[in-house]
Design a protein around this motif. Structure first.
Motif, PDB file in Angstrom:
ATOM      1  N   ALA A   2       0.830  -1.205   0.000  1.00  0.00           N
ATOM      2  CA  ALA A   2       0.000   0.000   0.000  1.00  0.00           C
ATOM      3  C   ALA A   2       0.864   1.254   0.000  1.00  0.00           C
ATOM      4  CB  ALA A   2      -0.904  -0.014   1.230  1.00  0.00           C
ATOM      5  N   ASP A   3       0.281   2.351  -0.563  1.00  0.00           N
ATOM      6  CA  ASP A   3       0.966   3.643  -0.508  1.00  0.00           C
ATOM      7  C   ASP A   3       1.307   4.018   0.935  1.00  0.00           C
ATOM      8  OD1 ASP A   3       0.801   3.873  -3.178  1.00  0.00           O
ATOM      9  OD2 ASP A   3      -0.477   5.654  -3.213  1.00  0.00           O
ATOM     10  N   SER A   4       0.418   3.619   1.839  1.00  0.00           N
ATOM     11  CA  SER A   4       0.619   4.011   3.241  1.00  0.00           C
ATOM     12  C   SER A   4       1.898   3.393   3.823  1.00  0.00           C
ATOM     13  CB  SER A   4      -0.599   3.610   4.084  1.00  0.00           C
ATOM     14  OG  SER A   4      -0.834   2.220   3.961  1.00  0.00           O
ATOM     15  N   THR A   5       2.321   2.262   3.282  1.00  0.00           N
ATOM     16  CA  THR A   5       3.572   1.648   3.759  1.00  0.00           C
ATOM     17  C   THR A   5       4.749   2.566   3.442  1.00  0.00           C
ATOM     18  OG1 THR A   5       2.651  -0.549   3.354  1.00  0.00           O
ATOM     19  CG2 THR A   5       5.034  -0.408   3.639  1.00  0.00           C
ATOM     20  N   PHE A   6       4.752   3.094   2.239  1.00  0.00           N
ATOM     21  CA  PHE A   6       5.843   3.999   1.839  1.00  0.00           C
ATOM     22  C   PHE A   6       5.750   5.310   2.597  1.00  0.00           C
ATOM     23  CE2 PHE A   6       5.542   1.035  -1.655  1.00  0.00           C
ATOM     24  CZ  PHE A   6       6.871   0.768  -1.935  1.00  0.00           C
ATOM     25  N   ASP A   7       4.522   5.795   2.793  1.00  0.00           N
ATOM     26  CA  ASP A   7       4.357   7.038   3.570  1.00  0.00           C
ATOM     27  C   ASP A   7       4.890   6.848   4.989  1.00  0.00           C
ATOM     28  OD1 ASP A   7       3.193   8.258   1.382  1.00  0.00           O
ATOM     29  OD2 ASP A   7       1.145   7.746   2.003  1.00  0.00           O
ATOM     30  N   ALA A   8       4.627   5.665   5.536  1.00  0.00           N
ATOM     31  CA  ALA A   8       5.089   5.393   6.905  1.00  0.00           C
ATOM     32  C   ALA A   8       6.604   5.395   6.979  1.00  0.00           C
ATOM     33  CB  ALA A   8       4.528   4.050   7.381  1.00  0.00           C
ATOM     34  N   VAL A   9       7.254   4.948   5.909  1.00  0.00           N
ATOM     35  CA  VAL A   9       8.716   4.888   5.910  1.00  0.00           C
ATOM     36  C   VAL A   9       9.325   6.283   5.970  1.00  0.00           C
ATOM     37  CG1 VAL A   9      10.647   4.446   4.344  1.00  0.00           C
ATOM     38  CG2 VAL A   9       9.095   2.617   4.946  1.00  0.00           C
ATOM     39  N   ALA A 114      22.276   2.408   2.864  1.00  0.00           N
ATOM     40  CA  ALA A 114      21.039   3.178   3.065  1.00  0.00           C
ATOM     41  C   ALA A 114      19.850   2.449   2.441  1.00  0.00           C
ATOM     42  CB  ALA A 114      21.193   4.570   2.453  1.00  0.00           C
ATOM     43  N   VAL A 115      20.057   1.911   1.251  1.00  0.00           N
ATOM     44  CA  VAL A 115      18.967   1.186   0.594  1.00  0.00           C
ATOM     45  C   VAL A 115      18.576  -0.039   1.422  1.00  0.00           C
ATOM     46  CG1 VAL A 115      18.267  -0.066  -1.486  1.00  0.00           C
ATOM     47  CG2 VAL A 115      19.703   1.986  -1.692  1.00  0.00           C
ATOM     48  N   ARG A 116      19.605  -0.722   1.927  1.00  0.00           N
ATOM     49  CA  ARG A 116      19.328  -1.907   2.753  1.00  0.00           C
ATOM     50  C   ARG A 116      18.528  -1.525   3.993  1.00  0.00           C
ATOM     51  NH1 ARG A 116      20.899  -4.101   6.927  1.00  0.00           N
ATOM     52  NH2 ARG A 116      22.626  -2.684   7.344  1.00  0.00           N
ATOM     53  N   ARG A 117      18.914  -0.405   4.605  1.00  0.00           N
ATOM     54  CA  ARG A 117      18.181   0.043   5.799  1.00  0.00           C
ATOM     55  C   ARG A 117      16.748   0.430   5.439  1.00  0.00           C
ATOM     56  NH1 ARG A 117      17.027  -1.103  10.673  1.00  0.00           N
ATOM     57  NH2 ARG A 117      16.273   0.672  11.895  1.00  0.00           N
ATOM     58  N   LEU A 118      16.593   1.048   4.269  1.00  0.00           N
ATOM     59  CA  LEU A 118      15.253   1.429   3.845  1.00  0.00           C
ATOM     60  C   LEU A 118      14.359   0.195   3.697  1.00  0.00           C
ATOM     61  CD1 LEU A 118      13.910   4.213   2.908  1.00  0.00           C
ATOM     62  CD2 LEU A 118      13.966   3.169   0.656  1.00  0.00           C
ATOM     63  N   VAL A 119      14.924  -0.871   3.171  1.00  0.00           N
ATOM     64  CA  VAL A 119      14.148  -2.112   3.053  1.00  0.00           C
ATOM     65  C   VAL A 119      13.738  -2.606   4.450  1.00  0.00           C
ATOM     66  CG1 VAL A 119      14.283  -4.567   2.408  1.00  0.00           C
ATOM     67  CG2 VAL A 119      15.130  -2.794   0.830  1.00  0.00           C
ATOM     68  N   GLU A 120      14.650  -2.489   5.405  1.00  0.00           N
ATOM     69  CA  GLU A 120      14.297  -2.904   6.770  1.00  0.00           C
ATOM     70  C   GLU A 120      13.181  -2.026   7.335  1.00  0.00           C
ATOM     71  OE1 GLU A 120      18.490  -4.897   8.334  1.00  0.00           O
ATOM     72  OE2 GLU A 120      18.050  -2.809   8.855  1.00  0.00           O
ATOM     73  N   LEU A 121      13.220  -0.736   7.023  1.00  0.00           N
ATOM     74  CA  LEU A 121      12.162   0.157   7.507  1.00  0.00           C
ATOM     75  C   LEU A 121      10.829  -0.162   6.817  1.00  0.00           C
ATOM     76  CD1 LEU A 121      14.125   3.548   7.704  1.00  0.00           C
ATOM     77  CD2 LEU A 121      13.515   2.008   9.587  1.00  0.00           C
ATOM     78  N   LEU A 122      10.896  -0.500   5.534  1.00  0.00           N
ATOM     79  CA  LEU A 122       9.675  -0.937   4.842  1.00  0.00           C
ATOM     80  C   LEU A 122       9.119  -2.197   5.494  1.00  0.00           C
ATOM     81  CD1 LEU A 122      10.658  -0.428   1.076  1.00  0.00           C
ATOM     82  CD2 LEU A 122       8.685   0.614   2.213  1.00  0.00           C
ATOM     83  N   ARG A 123      10.035  -3.085   5.869  1.00  0.00           N
ATOM     84  CA  ARG A 123       9.618  -4.345   6.519  1.00  0.00           C
ATOM     85  C   ARG A 123       8.923  -4.027   7.850  1.00  0.00           C
ATOM     86  NH1 ARG A 123      14.471  -7.438   6.354  1.00  0.00           N
ATOM     87  NH2 ARG A 123      13.857  -8.225   4.299  1.00  0.00           N
ATOM     88  N   ALA A 124       9.506  -3.089   8.577  1.00  0.00           N
ATOM     89  CA  ALA A 124       8.899  -2.696   9.866  1.00  0.00           C
ATOM     90  C   ALA A 124       7.549  -2.040   9.650  1.00  0.00           C
ATOM     91  CB  ALA A 124       9.851  -1.744  10.602  1.00  0.00           C
ATOM     92  N   ALA A 125       7.450  -1.178   8.639  1.00  0.00           N
ATOM     93  CA  ALA A 125       6.177  -0.502   8.366  1.00  0.00           C
ATOM     94  C   ALA A 125       5.111  -1.511   7.951  1.00  0.00           C
ATOM     95  CB  ALA A 125       6.383   0.544   7.273  1.00  0.00           C
ATOM     96  N   GLN A 126       5.506  -2.434   7.102  1.00  0.00           N
ATOM     97  CA  GLN A 126       4.578  -3.465   6.636  1.00  0.00           C
ATOM     98  C   GLN A 126       4.092  -4.319   7.804  1.00  0.00           C
ATOM     99  OE1 GLN A 126       3.472  -3.976   3.453  1.00  0.00           O
ATOM    100  NE2 GLN A 126       4.010  -6.014   2.773  1.00  0.00           N
ATOM    101  N   SER A 127       5.015  -4.652   8.678  1.00  0.00           N
ATOM    102  CA  SER A 127       4.688  -5.495   9.822  1.00  0.00           C
ATOM    103  C   SER A 127       3.708  -4.779  10.757  1.00  0.00           C
ATOM    104  CB  SER A 127       5.982  -5.855  10.556  1.00  0.00           C
ATOM    105  OG  SER A 127       5.695  -6.677  11.647  1.00  0.00           O
ATOM    106  N   ARG A 128       3.942  -3.492  10.992  1.00  0.00           N
ATOM    107  CA  ARG A 128       3.045  -2.716  11.863  1.00  0.00           C
ATOM    108  C   ARG A 128       1.644  -2.631  11.259  1.00  0.00           C
ATOM    109  NH1 ARG A 128       6.571   2.516  13.927  1.00  0.00           N
ATOM    110  NH2 ARG A 128       8.344   1.326  14.669  1.00  0.00           N
ATOM    111  N   GLN A 129       1.594  -2.410   9.962  1.00  0.00           N
ATOM    112  CA  GLN A 129       0.287  -2.281   9.311  1.00  0.00           C
ATOM    113  C   GLN A 129      -0.459  -3.613   9.305  1.00  0.00           C
ATOM    114  OE1 GLN A 129       1.147  -0.450   5.554  1.00  0.00           O
ATOM    115  NE2 GLN A 129       1.239   1.587   6.449  1.00  0.00           N
TER     116      GLN A 129
END
Lengths: 132, 280
Positions: A2-9, A114-129
């Motif tokens: 979802a767009d909201s996953t990226f917004d959360a990141v 940085a890209v690797r960390r961003l993927v981890e943050l996406l993973r965290a955002a996805q998990s929270r949602q």
């Protein structure tokens, strides 16, 4: 995804020490394609400033600095809380699971942490949602 | 009272191809000699947990060494090494544990290594079986082409890139503190060494035509590969074992490319039965 996953990141990155260090001095547009949708993450002097989305074929999806593309299923595997083998990292997913990259490879590899960390943050955002 | 690790380090001079190399190693324990080889671009610190294993110290003399140009083993004084790009060959790599064994008077040591060290295990089994009582190849394969690339030694890409990619070669279930430490060690390698080591990993090591010549009646071969290793995969480890009559293979569930340093406790569960069998 979802767009909201990226917004959360965007919010998560603002408070993330590892991202701040890894992305220092980076100016880029990171384009992440999920199926036919391009998610554009604008980075200014190391700060993730916003997220926009556009059809991958739309002129609004360019220009970009680095592009990573995969199917929706591929991204779901990558962002699973405990990924299956070779989905644990973007580089492995590029090597073994059909993820592709394009654009400025010097920038991509120089800022891979940085890209690797961003993927981890996406993973965290996805998990929270997913938990919400 | 200060608290010391059991491992103690010192330097030994090895002559390889008429060149004097001052090689650093750390050792702990007494008994069957066990040589421990690190991965490409890294150093012997990857073995620090195994060196502190009290049970193994009672049965094995463990020796973890830094290859020349790695860790504390600085380049040789007699070569103008800065005038040519560093490149690791199979011939040179094999000579290091052979020379070290001789210098330390090790009687047919067990050899264990990971990644380039895993590949070296089977190369030693093929070319020098009489010199070792057993070899253990972690993350070993017949060949791993494609890795010898300029991106690993690029003026505009720092060592952080290597460390970060190596971080992603580990299992997501390994303790983060140890994954971070493994990556930290990677970030400290001299810039040319990782790419130069990959010359051996991806070009000079190739057992596709010769693996079936390895004679396990002369030297037992044990192969283990981490489930999450996308560089030298479990499938590749099994394929290698299938080509060596008498070799054993096991996939290490929940581990990646750096089993000994990314999750020492889990690695111990896999390696202890192997070392027990060798010690019997």
């Amino acid at each position: 995804m979802a767009d909201s996953t990226f917004d959360a990141v965007v919010t998560l990155a603002a408070d993330d020490g590892e991202w701040r260090i890894a992305a220092r001095m980076w100016n880029a547009v990171l384009r992440l394609d999920v199926d036919q949708v391009a998610h554009l993450l604008r980075i200014e002097n190391g700060k993730l400033v916003n997220h926009t989305a556009a059809p991958a074929s739309d002129p609004a999806a360019t220009p970009y600095t680095v592009r990573v593309a995969a199917t929706g299923d591929g991204w779901r595997e990558l962002l699973a809380p405990v990924p299956r083998p070779f989905y644990q990292d973007l580089y492995g997913a590029m090597t073994r699971h059909g993820f592709t990259a394009g654009g400025d490879f010097e920038s991509f590899f120089a800022y891979y942490p940085a890209v690797r960390r961003l993927v981890e943050l996406l993973r965290a955002a996805q998990s929270r949602q997913g938990a919400a | 009272m200060p608290r010391f690790d059991a491992a103690a380090g010192r330097y030994v001079h090895l002559e390889v191809d008429s060149i004097d190399y001052r090689v650093y190693f750390e050792e702990a324990g007494a008994g069957i000699p066990l040589l421990l080889q690190h991965t490409a671009g890294a150093d012997g610190r990857q073995w620090r947990h195994l060196l502190e294993d009290a049970d193994l110290q009672r049965r094995f003399r463990m020796v973890a060494y830094d290859l020349p140009y790695h860790g504390k083993s600085v380049p040789p004084e007699s070569l103008e090494w800065w005038k040519q790009e560093y490149r690791l060959t199979r011939d040179f790599l094999m000579k290091v544990p052979l020379a070290l064994s001789e210098a330390l008077n090790l009687d047919r040591p067990v050899y264990m290594g990971s990644s380039i060290g895993g590949h070296l295990a089977v190369d030693l089994a093929l070319y020098h079986p009489e010199r070792f009582r057993a070899v253990i190849g972690l993350e070993a394969a017949l060949s791993t082409p494609g890795g010898y690339a300029d991106i690993w030694y690029h003026p505009r890409i720092s060592n952080d890139f290597k460390a970060s990619v190596m971080y992603g070669l580990m299992s997501p279930t390994s303790p983060e503190r140890y994954r971070r430490e493994t990556a930290w060690v990677y970030s400290q390698g001299a810039p040319p060494t990782f790419k130069g080591d990959l010359y051996y990993y991806s070009v000079d090591h190739d057992l596709n035509a010769t693996a079936d010549q390895i004679d396990t009646s002369k030297v037992p071969v044990y192969l283990l590969t981490g489930e999450y290793d996308w560089s030298s995969t479990p499938e590749a480890g099994q394929e290698l074992a299938n080509r060596i009559a008498g070799a054993t293979y096991r996939t290490m569930v929940g581990l990646g490319h750096f089993p000994m340093s990314e999750d020492p406790a889990r690695f111990r569960e896999y390696i202890l039965p192997v070392l027990d069998e060798i010690a019997r």
